[in-house]
Design an enzyme around this catalytic site. Structure first.
Site, short mmCIF file in Angstrom:
data_model
loop_
_atom_site.label_atom_id
_atom_site.label_comp_id
_atom_site.label_asym_id
_atom_site.label_seq_id
_atom_site.Cartn_x
_atom_site.Cartn_y
_atom_site.Cartn_z
N ARG A 25 -19.89 27.61 190.84
CA ARG A 25 -19.54 28.65 190.08
C ARG A 25 -20.22 28.49 188.53
O ARG A 25 -20.76 29.27 188.00
CB ARG A 25 -18.08 29.17 190.06
CG ARG A 25 -17.73 29.31 191.35
CD ARG A 25 -16.41 30.44 191.28
NE ARG A 25 -16.18 31.06 192.73
CZ ARG A 25 -14.96 31.32 193.25
NH1 ARG A 25 -13.91 31.25 192.23
NH2 ARG A 25 -14.75 31.96 194.30
N ASP A 127 -10.52 5.01 196.30
CA ASP A 127 -10.53 3.53 195.91
C ASP A 127 -10.36 3.21 194.22
O ASP A 127 -9.93 2.16 194.08
CB ASP A 127 -11.47 2.95 196.49
CG ASP A 127 -11.45 2.69 198.00
OD1 ASP A 127 -10.26 3.02 198.52
OD2 ASP A 127 -12.15 1.85 198.49
N ARG A 154 11.38 2.83 201.89
CA ARG A 154 12.72 2.00 201.10
C ARG A 154 13.91 2.27 201.77
O ARG A 154 14.83 1.73 201.96
CB ARG A 154 12.56 2.18 199.59
CG ARG A 154 13.73 1.53 199.12
CD ARG A 154 13.97 1.73 197.74
NE ARG A 154 12.75 1.18 196.78
CZ ARG A 154 12.01 1.82 196.19
NH1 ARG A 154 12.07 3.47 196.64
NH2 ARG A 154 10.94 1.64 195.44
N MET A 169 -5.13 2.04 201.10
CA MET A 169 -6.59 1.78 201.13
C MET A 169 -6.98 0.95 199.86
O MET A 169 -6.22 0.77 199.06
CB MET A 169 -7.15 3.02 201.43
CG MET A 169 -7.22 3.50 202.81
SD MET A 169 -8.54 5.11 203.07
CE MET A 169 -8.71 4.72 204.81
N GLU A 187 8.56 -5.15 195.60
CA GLU A 187 9.07 -6.28 195.26
C GLU A 187 7.81 -7.15 195.10
O GLU A 187 7.92 -8.19 194.32
CB GLU A 187 9.96 -7.06 196.38
CG GLU A 187 11.44 -6.56 196.20
CD GLU A 187 11.56 -5.02 196.18
OE1 GLU A 187 11.24 -4.42 196.65
OE2 GLU A 187 12.34 -4.71 195.38
O1 F6P Z 1 -13.51 5.97 200.63
C1 F6P Z 1 -12.77 4.83 200.62
C2 F6P Z 1 -12.22 4.34 201.76
O2 F6P Z 1 -11.26 5.11 202.03
C3 F6P Z 1 -11.59 3.11 201.54
O3 F6P Z 1 -10.33 3.03 201.10
C4 F6P Z 1 -11.82 2.47 202.93
O4 F6P Z 1 -11.92 1.28 203.14
C5 F6P Z 1 -12.82 3.16 203.64
O5 F6P Z 1 -13.19 4.48 202.77
C6 F6P Z 1 -12.79 3.84 205.07
O6 F6P Z 1 -13.84 4.39 205.49
P1 F6P Z 1 -14.05 5.21 206.88
O7 F6P Z 1 -13.35 6.40 206.45
O8 F6P Z 1 -15.37 5.37 206.82
O9 F6P Z 1 -13.43 4.39 207.78
#
Ligand code: F6P
Length: 323
Positions: A25, A127, A154, A169, A187
Site C-alpha cells: 500500500r 528468534d 505452572r 524456539m 526457576e
Molecule cells: O525461524 C526461526 C525458527 O523458528 C527457529 O527458531 C527454528 O530453529 C527454525 O526456524 C525451525 O525451522 P523450520 O520451520 O524450517 O523447521
C-alpha cells in the site's frame, strides 16, 4: 514509475502479512507497481511473481503466517542460481525488491544487492537473532504464546509438585528463552549463550524444592547444547536429585503460527513503510529495523551474519527473581 517486488523468506513470523500489506500500500501510494513473489526465493526462480493491488492485501493484517508463502532455498547461495532469479525480475522490468526475513534471508538480499539490484531488507524472525534490529517482527507474538503456555504449565506443575522443562524456539539465540523465563517467573533458563552443567541445574531445582516451592519451571532454548530432550535424558536416572517429578513440553512451531500482536502489526507496518521510503530515496543495500525505539536502517553488509549479543545481565536478574 518504479516496479518493486516483495517476498517473505525463511521461517514465517507473525506480522509478515502486515509487512507485505505495508509494502504494497505504501508502494502503490508512491505511484509504483508492486509485485508479490511466492514462497520466498523459490518464487524468483520458478518464477512465481504476480502483480498486487490494494485489494489483494485486504483482510491479511490480522493473520499469522504469510499469504505469499515462505521457504528456505539453500541453492540461492549459488551465484548462478541468483543470477537466474535476478533475470526473472529484470525481464518483468522490476528494479526494486523488499526482502522480509531473518539472517539467512538477508544474506540472500545482500548477495542480490551486490549483483546490482536495489534491495531493502525488513527485519523479521521470531528468534530475534538479527543484528540491525533490537526487536524483529514476530518476536512479541512468539513470546506471548510461550508465556501463555508457561502460565498453564505452572498451574498443572503446582498441582502435582512437578518440575517442567519447557523448550522454546531459538536455534542459535536464547532471547525467547531468557525473556519468557523472566516474564514467566521460571526457576531457571538454559541458553546457548550461557550453557549450564545439568548437574548444577539439578542442584538448583532441588534447592527450589527444599525452599518449599510447589513447582519448578525451566525454560530451555532449542539451540542450547542441553536442550529439553537431552536434559530429560540426563535426569532420567537421577530423578531423586531433583526433588520434583519431571515432565517436558516442547512448544516448537506453535510459537510461529499465532495471530500477530498489536506490537508486531505496528512494527511490521512501520518497517515496511520505511523500506519503500528507502527505495524511493535510492537508499538500498540496507536493512530496516528498530534501533533505540526508532525505525532506522543499517548497511546489509554490516549486519548480515553478525552475532546479536544477548544482555546476559538479565540472566543474573532472572536468577535473583527465582528465589
Ligand atoms: O525461524 C526461526 C525458527 O523458528 C527457529 O527458531 C527454528 O530453529 C527454525 O526456524 C525451525 O525451522 P523450520 O520451520 O524450517 O523447521
Amino acid at each position: 514509475m518504479k516496479r518493486v517486488a516483495v517476498l517473505t523468506s525463511g521461517g514465517d513470523a507473525p506480522g509478515m502479512n502486515a509487512a507485505i500489506r505495508g509494502v504494497v500500500r505504501t508502494g502503490l501510494d508512491k505511484g509504483w507497481e508492486i509485485f508479490g513473489v511466492r514462497n520466498g526465493y523459490a518464487g524468483l526462480l520458478e518464477p512465481a511473481i504476480e502483480s498486487l493491488g490494494p485489494r489483494d492485501v485486504g483482510g491479511i493484517l490480522q493473520r499469522g503466517g504469510t499469504f505469499l508463502g515462505s521457504g528456505r532455498v539453500p541453492e540461492f547461495r549459488n551465484e548462478e542460481v541468483r543470477a537466474k532469479g535476478l533475470r526473472n525480475l529484470q525481464e518483468r522490468g522490476i528494479d526494486g525488491l523488499v526482502v522480509i526475513g531473518g539472517n539467512g534471508s538477508q544474506a540472500g538480499a545482500l548477495a542480490l544487492s551486490r549483483m546490482g539490484l536495489a534491495v531493502v531488507g525488513v527485519a523479521s524472525t521470531i528468534d530475534n537473532d538479527l543484528a540491525g534490529s533490537e526487536v524483529t517482527i514476530g518476536v512479541d507474538t512468539a513470546l506471548n504464546i510461550a508465556l501463555e503456555a508457561i502460565d498453564r504449565l505452572r498451574v498443572t506443575a503446582s498441582s502435582h509438585k512437578r518440575a517442567f522443562l519447557v523448550e522454546v524456539m531459538g536455534r542459535n539465540c536464547g532471547y525467547l528463552a531468557l525473556m519468557a523465563g523472566i516474564a514467566g517467573g521460571a526457576e531457571a533458563v538454559v541458553l546457548p549463550e550461557a550453557e549450564i552443567d545439568p548437574d548444577v541445574l539439578a542442584a538448583q531445582l532441588h534447592a527450589a524444592y527444599a525452599r518449599g516451592k510447589a513447582h519448578a519451571l525451566v525454560v530451555v532454548a532449542e539451540g542450547a547444547r542441553y536442550n529439553a530432550q537431552r536434559l530429560a535424558k540426563h535426569f532420567e536416572a537421577h530423578r531423586e536429585r531433583l526433588g520434583f517429578d519431571l515432565r517436558m513440553t516442547t512448544l516448537g512451531h506453535t510459537q510461529r503460527g499465532g495471530t500477530p500482536s498489536a506490537f508486531d502489526r505496528l512494527l511490521a507496518t512501520r518497517l515496511a513503510a520505511s523500506a519503500t521510503d528507502h527505495l524511493a530515496r535510492g537508499e538500498h543495500g540496507r536493512l530496516v529495523g528498530l534501533i533505540k525505539g526508532e525505525i532506522r536502517s543499517s548497511p546489509l553488509d554490516e549486519v548480515v551474519g553478525l552475532p546479536k549479543v544477548l544482555d546476559l545481565r538479565l540472566l543474573e536478574l532472572q536468577r535473583i527473581l527465582a528465589k
